[in-house]
Design a protein around this motif. Structure first.
Motif, PDB file in Angstrom:
ATOM      1  N   GLY A  61       0.840  -1.189   0.000  1.00  0.00           N
ATOM      2  CA  GLY A  61       0.000   0.000   0.000  1.00  0.00           C
ATOM      3  C   GLY A  61       0.872   1.235   0.000  1.00  0.00           C
ATOM      4  O   GLY A  61       2.096   1.153   0.065  1.00  0.00           O
ATOM      5  N   LEU A  65       1.177   7.516  -2.076  1.00  0.00           N
ATOM      6  CA  LEU A  65       2.050   8.382  -1.271  1.00  0.00           C
ATOM      7  C   LEU A  65       3.448   8.439  -1.875  1.00  0.00           C
ATOM      8  O   LEU A  65       4.075   9.493  -1.923  1.00  0.00           O
TER       9      LEU A  65
ATOM     10  N   ASP B 204       6.345   1.596  10.791  1.00  0.00           N
ATOM     11  CA  ASP B 204       6.698   1.966   9.420  1.00  0.00           C
ATOM     12  C   ASP B 204       6.702   0.747   8.506  1.00  0.00           C
ATOM     13  O   ASP B 204       7.037   0.858   7.344  1.00  0.00           O
ATOM     14  N   PHE B 219      -2.230  -2.176   7.333  1.00  0.00           N
ATOM     15  CA  PHE B 219      -1.191  -1.156   7.112  1.00  0.00           C
ATOM     16  C   PHE B 219      -1.303  -0.583   5.702  1.00  0.00           C
ATOM     17  O   PHE B 219      -1.345   0.634   5.510  1.00  0.00           O
ATOM     18  N   ASP B 220      -1.395  -1.477   4.724  1.00  0.00           N
ATOM     19  CA  ASP B 220      -1.486  -1.029   3.340  1.00  0.00           C
ATOM     20  C   ASP B 220      -2.751  -0.204   3.112  1.00  0.00           C
ATOM     21  O   ASP B 220      -2.731   0.823   2.429  1.00  0.00           O
ATOM     22  N   LEU B 223      -2.368   3.275   4.698  1.00  0.00           N
ATOM     23  CA  LEU B 223      -1.520   4.164   3.886  1.00  0.00           C
ATOM     24  C   LEU B 223      -2.283   4.677   2.667  1.00  0.00           C
ATOM     25  O   LEU B 223      -2.193   5.856   2.310  1.00  0.00           O
ATOM     26  N   ASP B 224      -3.036   3.783   2.034  1.00  0.00           N
ATOM     27  CA  ASP B 224      -3.817   4.235   0.876  1.00  0.00           C
ATOM     28  C   ASP B 224      -4.906   5.211   1.307  1.00  0.00           C
ATOM     29  O   ASP B 224      -5.224   6.160   0.579  1.00  0.00           O
ATOM     30  N   LEU B 226      -4.620   7.268   3.893  1.00  0.00           N
ATOM     31  CA  LEU B 226      -3.931   8.524   4.187  1.00  0.00           C
ATOM     32  C   LEU B 226      -3.634   9.289   2.899  1.00  0.00           C
ATOM     33  O   LEU B 226      -3.699  10.518   2.859  1.00  0.00           O
ATOM     34  N   TYR B 227      -3.340   8.542   1.835  1.00  0.00           N
ATOM     35  CA  TYR B 227      -3.097   9.201   0.549  1.00  0.00           C
ATOM     36  C   TYR B 227      -4.357   9.923   0.075  1.00  0.00           C
ATOM     37  O   TYR B 227      -4.306  11.084  -0.346  1.00  0.00           O
ATOM     38  N   PHE B 256       9.624   7.868   9.017  1.00  0.00           N
ATOM     39  CA  PHE B 256       8.662   7.489   7.966  1.00  0.00           C
ATOM     40  C   PHE B 256       7.565   8.544   7.845  1.00  0.00           C
ATOM     41  O   PHE B 256       7.166   8.926   6.745  1.00  0.00           O
ATOM     42  N   TYR B 258       7.702  11.776   8.645  1.00  0.00           N
ATOM     43  CA  TYR B 258       8.197  13.014   8.049  1.00  0.00           C
ATOM     44  C   TYR B 258       8.465  12.848   6.556  1.00  0.00           C
ATOM     45  O   TYR B 258       8.160  13.729   5.751  1.00  0.00           O
ATOM     46  N   ARG B 259       9.008  11.695   6.182  1.00  0.00           N
ATOM     47  CA  ARG B 259       9.393  11.486   4.789  1.00  0.00           C
ATOM     48  C   ARG B 259       8.201  11.187   3.879  1.00  0.00           C
ATOM     49  O   ARG B 259       8.118  11.663   2.762  1.00  0.00           O
ATOM     50  N   ARG B 260       7.307  10.318   4.370  1.00  0.00           N
ATOM     51  CA  ARG B 260       6.264   9.795   3.490  1.00  0.00           C
ATOM     52  C   ARG B 260       4.932  10.483   3.714  1.00  0.00           C
ATOM     53  O   ARG B 260       4.069  10.467   2.845  1.00  0.00           O
ATOM     54  N   LEU B 261       4.766  11.088   4.894  1.00  0.00           N
ATOM     55  CA  LEU B 261       3.481  11.701   5.239  1.00  0.00           C
ATOM     56  C   LEU B 261       3.706  13.135   5.728  1.00  0.00           C
ATOM     57  O   LEU B 261       3.217  13.526   6.790  1.00  0.00           O
ATOM     58  N   PRO B 262       4.458  13.938   4.963  1.00  0.00           N
ATOM     59  CA  PRO B 262       4.829  15.262   5.472  1.00  0.00           C
ATOM     60  C   PRO B 262       3.649  16.216   5.599  1.00  0.00           C
ATOM     61  O   PRO B 262       3.791  17.294   6.159  1.00  0.00           O
ATOM     62  N   PHE B 263       2.488  15.787   5.126  1.00  0.00           N
ATOM     63  CA  PHE B 263       1.305  16.657   5.159  1.00  0.00           C
ATOM     64  C   PHE B 263       0.572  16.598   6.492  1.00  0.00           C
ATOM     65  O   PHE B 263      -0.356  17.364   6.721  1.00  0.00           O
TER      66      PHE B 263
END
Lengths: 480, 381
Positions: A61, A65, B204, B219-220, B223-224, B226-227, B256, B258-263
């Motif tokens: 997933g 992102l 992470d 988890f997957d 993350l999707d 959150l996107y 993770f 800060y890098r992948r979810l900086p929003f």
């Protein structure tokens, strides 16, 4: 997909990185296992590498992102030129040893920008879609035509009442020609002033020749005067590192500390714009510069650890590229290259160039770099044959010698340099000073990161995130 | 032992058919309220009373009168003596309970889900929302997993925006259902700019997160989700509950984020609430905060240095090193918050998150101590 590069740390360490801008410092046998796809899932670094995207999991997933991280890192590519350099005159009050072609004598004629060309250049500036614009005045000594600077700024400000862009002004000046009225104008219109101070008085005077042969005295006197009007932070300075300077990193840094500067930009001498004969006298191998830089940086880090806050500006830029997930706002080191896409130079004669170095090359007779003239629209300039030619060397990830380099996510492409020094925009990294410089600097920085000295990491984070050092909390881990 | 007000009390209840949601008013307020008398009870000698024309509802013989105060929204059931407070005027936190159902089964869930048909809660929330004070600053929506209400959640959010335009909403969701772009867009649009979506992320890497939430693939999906939240411009808070499974990768998780979810707008690192499933899973979850403050310090520093807004919830000040105090918040709802006797003389008690009332001795850090003024002068010397 990832790239790897050896580091010189005590154990056999390798830096790996990927297009998400993620990196890890690994023992070489871990890198080998990772490359071969046989890193065991119970290896202590496996989860680190999985989280950073070094272990591929096709069904994972968060791929949206990941796409948006990659997109964000490259966002500057389509924002339009943001840095617009106006060379208002080529005339200068100094005759510096390392600057022979981007100056003319005070009495020279035909070396000033005309008001018509200036007005046309302002049209080009506002054709850029970029929401934030920096307008920089260069020369020669731009203060010799402060009347023209005043006209350009007033024109831009009037126009911006309807455009609503975020606009910064800056000026590169010796300071010598700036009187009270000019400095008050700088203060009132927030013009950032950047000047040159090459080191201790003897070095400065040996390299920077003014008619009265008192360059250091006048520059520092003018610095005090300028600060009294525009404020202490209103003037920044940078040295040009010549062969003489290579032997005295501490003295140069100390000069900046003593003069109360918050930053220093340790710039190597430009390969552009001076005769080969001069180069032999004051130039040097990039290897010597890297050794100088490592020593100067160690000294600067020690000063910071001891409470003397001074930023090395180029490291700060590279560390921002390493530590943040955002794109670079620094036009001289990005991929796609900033040449044309990020910067336009409006020369005194109405020619438009994709970089400061391009107009210097043009002064030496290399006529390949003009995008057009200020009469051409931005679309015409960026659609020119010159731009298409430069574009062949503008994407670092595709260039031989860059495409497999672990530093490439944090580095950039410089097609103008490679075209001037090596004949074509793609160039050859094996003999490229641009590459020697950047791989050298990245190695120094990543080796510091790998050693993870808490004081150094604190300084590095202060620089990367542009915050006072005392605001940075100590961390017991490096992101590696 | 000090404990905040309970959420319910017993009383003699008359005149209720079925279930009624009502707002309690003082005499002065009752005279000027914009609410229809059907929805209100007025304070009187010995209790609360409604108008005769609306059925003559009356509450008397209240066992704990302090629980019922003007402004509160309550639920009454016919034939039951329980008065439940659903919204309390002046409380630090008020939440609407969306559903008992959940698609995760977190090891430390303080509110274990049940497989029930509780869609009636949508109608109840739609009754409560117009009775909440318009001046309410924050209103939470929790569960269970609120997105399981589907369009019901959209209706609730629409009602909040219509009735409480000045109120900030805070919705606790595991984010998994936001992976579906159309549903995500509908909920986010209904929530609008005043809504923060608080999503838990426990690692992470997938295996640890999925182990904690007891849902393979979660988890997957999160993350999707959150996107989609980011893509639709939603305000997002990430929540990490600190326990033996999440602490080991907390540093890497902060990187993770800060890098992948900086929003994300806010990261909350939260001490464990020893309720619900957490009690039965103590052996897998318990780690003394004294044993993770170093990791916690690193994670907080990493995020704070990068200007990520980070808070510590549910951790008493005495277990935190002094440099983490600026990040500590008084996060425990009053009704489940308490301080043991030993905290009496502590000089920072008024600023401390304190403890969950449910936290027995087995859940207390060895570092719990009374802080005296002397500790400060010593530390400052």
């Amino acid at each position: 997909m990832f790239r790897s590069t050896w580091l010189s740390l005590t154990n056999d360490s390798v830096l790996v990185s990927n297009d998400l801008g993620e990196y890890a410092i690994l023992p070489s046998q871990v890198t080998e296992a990772l490359t071969a796809g046989r890193l065991s899932s119970d290896h202590p670094r496996y989860r680190d590498l999985l989280a950073k995207g070094f272990v591929n999991r096709p069904e994972r997933g968060g791929q949206g992102l990941e796409r948006s991280v990659a997109h964000t890192r490259k966002a500057s590519a389509w924002q339009g030129p943001s840095l617009h350099i106006f060379v208002v005159t080529l005339r200068c009050d100094h005759a510096c040893a390392y600057c022979q072609v981007s100056r003319a004598s005070l009495a020279a004629t035909g070396k000033d920008m005309s008001i018509e060309h200036a007005n046309l250049a302002v049209e080009r500036v506002f054709e850029s879609p970029s929401q934030s614009l920096t307008i920089e005045f260069q020369g020669g000594e731009p203060a010799l035509r402060f009347d023209l600077i005043r006209h350009i700024i007033e024109t831009v400000e009037t126009r911006n009442r309807t455009e609503g862009r975020s606009i910064n002004f800056s000026m590169v000046s010796t300071l010598h020609q700036l009187g009270e009225a000019e400095l008050e104008f700088c203060r009132d219109h927030s013009i950032h002033i950047s000047t040159s101070i090459d080191g201790p008085p003897a070095v400065h005077n040996a390299q920077r020749h003014n008619p009265s042969k008192d360059a250091w005295e006048r520059t520092t006197r003018q610095l005090d005067y300028a600060r009294s009007i525009v404020g202490h932070q209103g003037v920044v300075a940078m040295p040009t590192i010549t062969r003489t300077a290579l032997a005295m990193p501490k003295e140069i840094v100390d000069t900046y500390v003593d003069l109360g500067f918050a930053s220093i930009f340790l710039r190597p001498i430009s390969p552009y714009g001076f005769a080969l004969k001069t180069r032999k006298a004051i130039g040097y191998d990039m290897e010597a510069y890297i050794a100088f830089y490592a020593e100067a940086l160690d000294y600067i880090l020690a000063l910071n650890a001891a409470g003397v806050e001074i930023v090395e500006s180029y490291s700060a830029i590279l560390l921002r590229h390493i530590f943040t997930p955002f794109g670079s706002n620094y036009v001289d080191l990005r991929s796609p290259a900033g040449a044309g896409l990020g910067v336009l130079v409006y020369n005194y004669d109405g020619q438009v160039y994709p970089a400061d170095e391009a107009r210097m090359a043009a002064e030496t007779g290399d006529a390949r770099f003009a995008l057009g003239t200020v009469n051409d629209t931005l679309d015409q300039l960026l659609g020119s044959g010159t731009m298409r030619w430069l574009a062949t060397g503008a994407v670092a990830e595709t260039l031989p010698g860059c495409s497999d380099c672990a530093f490439v996510p944090f580095c950039g492409a410089d097609p103008v340099y490679h075209a001037t020094a090596q004949g074509d925009p793609i160039g050859n990294r094996a003999t490229s000073e641009f590459c020697q410089k950047h791989t050298g600097l990245f190695k120094i920085l990543f080796e510091h990161i790998g050693r993870a000295d808490p004081d150094t990491l604190r300084t590095f984070q202060a620089w990367a995130f542009q915050r006072p050092r005392q605001d940075i909390h100590l961390t017991g881990f490096a992101e590696a | 032992m000090t404990l905040g007000l309970a959420n319910s009390t017993h009383a003699k209840v008359d005149g209720v058919d079925d279930i009624r949601i009502l707002k309690l008013l003082s005499v002065e307020e009752a005279a000027i309220t914009y609410l229809h008398p059907y929805w209100t009870l007025t304070q009187c000698e010995g209790g609360w009373v409604g108008t005769q024309s609306e059925g003559g509802i009356a509450i008397s013989d209240v066992r704990d009168p302090a629980v019922l105060a003007p402004g509160n929204v309550i639920r009454l059931r016919s034939g039951a003596s329980v008065v439940t407070v659903l919204w309390r005027r002046g409380a630090r936190t008020n939440t609407l309970f969306a559903t008992e159902r959940c698609n995760s089964l977190c090891l430390m869930c303080s509110q274990p889900p049940r497989v029930v048909d509780d869609d009636w809660r949508v109608a109840e929330m739609l009754d409560i929302i117009p009775l909440v004070d318009k001046a309410e600053a924050h209103l939470g929506i929790t569960g269970g997993e609120p997105t399981l209400l589907g369009d019901g959640l959209t209706k609730v959010l629409d009602a909040c925006r219509r009735e409480l335009p000045e109120t900030k909403l805070h919705v606790l969701t595991n984010g998994r259902n936001f992976r579906m772009p159309n549903d995500a867009a509908n909920w986010i649009a209904a929530g609008g700019q005043m809504t923060t979506w608080a999503v838990p992320l426990y690692a992470d890497v997938p295996d640890i997160h999925d182990e904690v939430v007891v849902a393979p693939g979660a988890f997957d999906e999160t993350l999707d989700g959150l996107y989609e939240l980011a893509r639709n411009g939603a305000r997002v808070e990430l929540r990490v509950v600190l326990h033996a499974l999440t602490v080991p990768r907390l540093r890497q998780l902060s990187a993770f984020i800060y890098r992948r979810l900086p929003f994300v707008d806010h990261v909350a690192l939260m001490g464990l609430e020893p309720m619900g499933f957490a009690k039965g899973n103590r052996d897998r979850l318990w780690i003394d905060p004294a044993d993770y403050v170093d990791v916690l310090s690193d994670a907080v520093a990493f995020l704070a240095n990068r200007s990520v807004n980070v808070s510590l919830y549910n951790l008493p000040l005495c277990v935190l090193p002094r440099h983490l105090w600026p990040f500590a918040r008084q996060s425990i709802s009053e009704w489940k918050n308490n301080f043991p006797q030993t905290c009496g003389p502590c000089v920072v008690k008024a600023h401390c998150a304190g403890f969950f009332a449910s936290a027995g001795p087995a859940w207390r850090s060895r570092n719990i101590q009374t802080i005296s003024l002397g500790d400060f002068t010593h530390a400052m010397a």
